[in-house]
Design an enzyme around this catalytic site. Structure first.
Site, PDB file in Angstrom:
ATOM      1  N   ASP A 119      16.407  33.317   6.635  1.00 43.88           N
ATOM      2  CA  ASP A 119      16.878  34.426   7.465  1.00 43.88           C
ATOM      3  C   ASP A 119      15.741  35.370   7.831  1.00 43.88           C
ATOM      4  O   ASP A 119      14.715  35.430   7.152  1.00 43.88           O
ATOM      5  CB  ASP A 119      17.931  35.249   6.701  1.00 43.88           C
ATOM      6  CG  ASP A 119      19.275  34.551   6.608  1.00 43.88           C
ATOM      7  OD1 ASP A 119      19.393  33.391   7.040  1.00 43.88           O
ATOM      8  OD2 ASP A 119      20.221  35.182   6.079  1.00 43.88           O
ATOM      9  N   ASP A 120      15.969  36.131   8.906  1.00 46.24           N
ATOM     10  CA  ASP A 120      15.207  37.349   9.269  1.00 46.24           C
ATOM     11  C   ASP A 120      13.962  37.121  10.101  1.00 46.24           C
ATOM     12  O   ASP A 120      13.278  38.091  10.435  1.00 46.24           O
ATOM     13  CB  ASP A 120      14.826  38.165   8.035  1.00 46.24           C
ATOM     14  CG  ASP A 120      16.020  38.772   7.327  1.00 46.24           C
ATOM     15  OD1 ASP A 120      17.161  38.562   7.793  1.00 46.24           O
ATOM     16  OD2 ASP A 120      15.822  39.443   6.303  1.00 46.24           O
ATOM     17  N   HIS A 130      14.232  33.803   2.664  1.00 50.64           N
ATOM     18  CA  HIS A 130      13.796  34.636   3.784  1.00 50.64           C
ATOM     19  C   HIS A 130      12.351  34.314   4.147  1.00 50.64           C
ATOM     20  O   HIS A 130      11.485  34.267   3.264  1.00 50.64           O
ATOM     21  CB  HIS A 130      13.929  36.122   3.426  1.00 50.64           C
ATOM     22  CG  HIS A 130      15.336  36.543   3.153  1.00 50.64           C
ATOM     23  ND1 HIS A 130      15.956  36.300   1.939  1.00 50.64           N
ATOM     24  CD2 HIS A 130      16.261  37.160   3.933  1.00 50.64           C
ATOM     25  CE1 HIS A 130      17.200  36.765   1.986  1.00 50.64           C
ATOM     26  NE2 HIS A 130      17.407  37.283   3.174  1.00 50.64           N
TER      27      HIS A 130
END
Length: 242
Positions: free
Chosen positions: A54-55, A200
């Site tokens: 993610d991100d 992440h």
């Protein structure tokens, strides 16, 4: 009807609306997710582990993950933020050029506690368009920030033809105390066939440099999956029914 009773009824109505808005977020809770919506929670094929990030994309860190995954011979699914992709569109295309899957994490990384159907739909459409334009493929998956899948976001995802999916294992790699060893140790109890792993590839919402802990844990993660006879790869190969 007196003013006090009117206020109480209005308050109760507001609570009811917000409770309905937040109800789908129960899928984030592991026991509930496994029982009610295993696909939404990320439980897939028993011989496969889905690796997700993610991100990103983040020019400071995502290329390190691409190189690390390449060295391991592993592909993954990257849930992209629209505002991050806007700053590094070429990196989005590199993800797909190198065989990875791209997905939607929203335009901004924020908690969407209160109902805002128009905003939700607008931002998801905008992110889908940005991902499609930058990466050259239309995304399939959606994961809301913090895993909070509200009724509004669920409706917006359906309207954008996205399939929501959360995760079953995470490494808590976003803190300033996270290390490669701590990330792997945290993942290990839930690392089994059918798992969806959350890590992440950016620290845009994490402690500065926290991404290094996730990157450092990848070799151990890949080795453990091999020991268990499990294939490590993207969500597109995970056999999810959402």
């Amino acid at each position: 009807m007196d003013a006090r009773r009117t206020a109480l009824l209005a308050g109760a109505a507001t609570v009811a609306v917000e409770a309905a808005h937040l109800a789908p977020a129960a899928a984030r809770l592991a026991p509930v997710g496994r029982r009610l919506r295993p696909g939404l929670a990320g439980h897939g094929a028993p011989g496969h582990v889905a690796l997700t990030f993610d991100d990103g994309p983040d020019p400071a860190s995502t290329p390190r993950f691409l190189d690390g995954l390449e060295a391991l011979g592993v592909r993954a699914t990257f849930f992209l933020l629209g505002d991050m992709l806007e700053r590094a569109p070429a990196l989005g295309r590199e993800l797909t050029d190198r065989g990875h899957e791209v997905a939607v994490h929203g335009w901004h990384h924020r908690r969407q506690w209160r109902p805002s159907p128009r905003r939700d739909a607008r931002e998801l459409r905008r992110t889908v368009e940005a991902v499609t334009a930058a990466c050259g493929v239309r995304p399939t998956w959606y994961r809301p920030p913090y895993g909070v899948l509200t009724a509004g976001l669920l409706a917006a995802a359906r309207g954008a033809e996205l399939r929501p999916v959360l995760w079953t294992a995470w490494g808590r790699d976003w803190t300033d105390r996270a290390t490669a060893a701590s990330v792997y140790r945290t993942l290990l109890p839930d690392l089994r066939g059918g798992a969806t792993v959350l890590l992440h590839d950016s620290d845009c919402t994490s402690a500065p440099g926290a991404w290094r802990s996730a990157l450092g844990a990848l070799p151990q993660l890949a080795e453990r999956c091999a020991q268990l006879g499990l294939t490590l790869g993207p969500l597109r190969d995970h056999g999810l029914t959402v």
